[in-house]
Design a protein around this motif. Structure first.
Motif, short mmCIF file in Angstrom:
data_model
loop_
_atom_site.label_atom_id
_atom_site.label_comp_id
_atom_site.label_asym_id
_atom_site.label_seq_id
_atom_site.Cartn_x
_atom_site.Cartn_y
_atom_site.Cartn_z
N VAL A 16 36.92 27.64 44.80
CA VAL A 16 36.53 27.98 46.56
C VAL A 16 37.62 28.47 46.69
O VAL A 16 37.79 29.79 47.52
CB VAL A 16 35.91 26.76 46.97
CG1 VAL A 16 36.02 27.63 48.50
CG2 VAL A 16 34.68 26.21 46.80
N ARG A 17 38.89 27.24 46.93
CA ARG A 17 40.47 28.04 47.52
C ARG A 17 40.53 29.27 47.09
O ARG A 17 41.38 30.05 47.23
CB ARG A 17 40.74 26.93 47.52
CG ARG A 17 41.09 25.84 48.43
CD ARG A 17 42.21 24.73 48.07
NE ARG A 17 42.92 25.51 48.50
CZ ARG A 17 44.22 24.78 48.28
NH1 ARG A 17 44.37 23.33 47.77
NH2 ARG A 17 45.96 25.18 48.67
N MET A 18 40.49 29.18 45.63
CA MET A 18 40.90 30.20 44.48
C MET A 18 40.67 31.71 44.95
O MET A 18 40.94 32.31 45.26
CB MET A 18 40.70 30.06 43.08
CG MET A 18 41.65 31.34 42.36
SD MET A 18 40.89 31.17 40.89
CE MET A 18 39.69 31.52 40.62
N LEU A 19 39.46 31.75 45.15
CA LEU A 19 38.22 32.68 45.42
C LEU A 19 38.68 33.74 46.75
O LEU A 19 38.71 34.32 47.00
CB LEU A 19 37.29 32.71 45.66
CG LEU A 19 36.57 32.59 43.12
CD1 LEU A 19 35.25 32.67 43.57
CD2 LEU A 19 36.94 33.93 42.84
N LEU B 4 38.90 31.61 35.18
CA LEU B 4 38.56 33.00 35.38
C LEU B 4 39.72 34.23 36.34
O LEU B 4 39.88 35.48 36.50
CB LEU B 4 38.15 32.68 37.28
CG LEU B 4 36.48 31.75 37.27
CD1 LEU B 4 36.45 31.02 38.10
CD2 LEU B 4 35.72 33.08 36.45
N VAL B 5 41.31 33.61 36.38
CA VAL B 5 42.03 34.42 36.53
C VAL B 5 42.56 34.73 35.70
O VAL B 5 43.17 36.45 36.03
CB VAL B 5 43.70 33.05 36.85
CG1 VAL B 5 44.55 33.85 37.45
CG2 VAL B 5 43.47 32.14 38.17
N ARG C 139 47.09 27.74 40.43
CA ARG C 139 48.98 27.03 40.34
C ARG C 139 49.24 25.87 40.62
O ARG C 139 49.38 24.74 40.48
CB ARG C 139 49.56 27.95 40.45
CG ARG C 139 49.99 28.57 38.83
CD ARG C 139 51.64 29.59 38.54
NE ARG C 139 51.59 30.74 39.93
CZ ARG C 139 51.32 31.95 39.66
NH1 ARG C 139 51.24 32.13 39.35
NH2 ARG C 139 51.25 32.42 40.81
N SER C 140 48.94 25.46 42.30
CA SER C 140 48.94 24.66 42.75
C SER C 140 48.02 23.84 43.02
O SER C 140 47.90 22.77 44.01
CB SER C 140 49.09 25.59 44.97
OG SER C 140 48.18 25.95 44.74
N THR D 91 46.81 38.52 42.22
CA THR D 91 47.66 37.65 42.13
C THR D 91 48.61 36.17 43.12
O THR D 91 48.29 35.37 42.74
CB THR D 91 49.57 39.04 42.68
OG1 THR D 91 49.27 40.02 42.23
CG2 THR D 91 50.29 38.07 43.21
N ALA D 92 47.35 36.43 44.10
CA ALA D 92 46.76 35.36 45.14
C ALA D 92 45.85 34.97 44.42
O ALA D 92 45.90 33.36 44.84
CB ALA D 92 46.02 36.08 46.68
N MET D 93 45.60 34.80 43.90
CA MET D 93 44.04 33.42 42.45
C MET D 93 45.07 33.26 41.79
O MET D 93 44.89 31.77 41.24
CB MET D 93 43.27 34.54 41.86
CG MET D 93 41.66 35.44 42.99
SD MET D 93 40.94 36.25 42.25
CE MET D 93 40.26 35.12 40.38
N GLY D 94 46.05 33.67 41.24
CA GLY D 94 47.27 33.01 40.36
C GLY D 94 47.97 31.68 40.41
O GLY D 94 48.37 31.27 40.65
#
Length: 217
Positions: A153-156, A107-108, A147-148, A140-143
């Motif tokens: 859910v957290r990524m979106l 997705l990223v 990575r962490s 940028t925030a999604m990437g």
């Protein structure tokens, strides 16, 4: 949530369509102040067509679904917004699998390349008061989130927060691209309409993915 399935992605897209349609008056008001006034109606037209398509057609693979979304927006919206938002969904389509699901990194990659494609297509870059000022911070925030942790859910949620922050920061910018650049200093103090639309899409994604979490798949 490690993977998002086609039926869940469809729900995210329907939520985004509903939010854009609902906010059309606000988008139109913004664009009448610092543009040609047609952004809201164009977005509503495109996402109304998108909603109808999603409700009427069945999709089994992630890349097929998202390609259809981009094509529908290009076809139905018209104008610069149709090209830009269609490109956002189509530009990185090769990174999505021809499978019924996608993971965090896919997705990223998809949205990151979509952002880069918008830059190339529109010959613009972040900082010029365009939708990129919400899209770039979102990807940028999604990437960073991916990575962490590989939790979608957290990524979106991170993507939504990034898009909203970028949209807010666009208020302090003077427009340097598109028709709104003719308004010069008058654009300072208002968010870019395209950035608002972008933030609404990511906000919808974050809201709907929380409802998908924990449900039978």
């Amino acid at each position: 949530m490690k993977k998002i399935y086609v039926k869940e992605m469809r729900r995210l897209l329907l939520c985004a369509a509903d939010k854009i349609i609902e906010k059309e008056p606000y988008l139109t008001e913004l664009d009448m102040a610092i543009g040609d006034g047609d952004h809201g109606t164009g977005m509503k037209r495109g996402f109304t067509a998108l909603k109808k398509m999603l409700e009427c057609e069945e999709f089994r693979e992630m890349d097929t679904l998202c390609k259809a979304v981009g094509v529908e927006l290009l076809k139905s919206m018209g104008g610069a917004s149709g090209v830009i938002f269609g490109t956002m969904f189509l530009g990185g389509i090769r990174y999505l699998p021809h499978e019924p699901y996608a993971d965090c990194s896919q997705l990223v990659q998809w949205l990151s390349e979509g952002e880069a494609s918008v830059e190339r297509r529109g010959k613009t870059k972040p900082g010029q008061k365009t939708m990129l000022d919400a899209l770039m911070p979102a990807v940028t925030a999604m990437g960073r989130s991916c990575r962490s942790s590989d939790d979608i859910v957290r990524m979106l949620q991170a993507g939504s927060e990034g898009a909203i922050q970028g949209m807010e920061e666009s208020k302090g910018m003077r427009s340097r691209a598109g028709r709104s650049k003719n308004f010069r200093e008058e654009t300072i103090g208002l968010p870019d309409p395209g950035a608002v639309s972008t933030s609404l899409i990511f906000e919808a994604f974050a809201e709907e993915i929380k409802k998908c979490e924990g449900k039978e798949r």
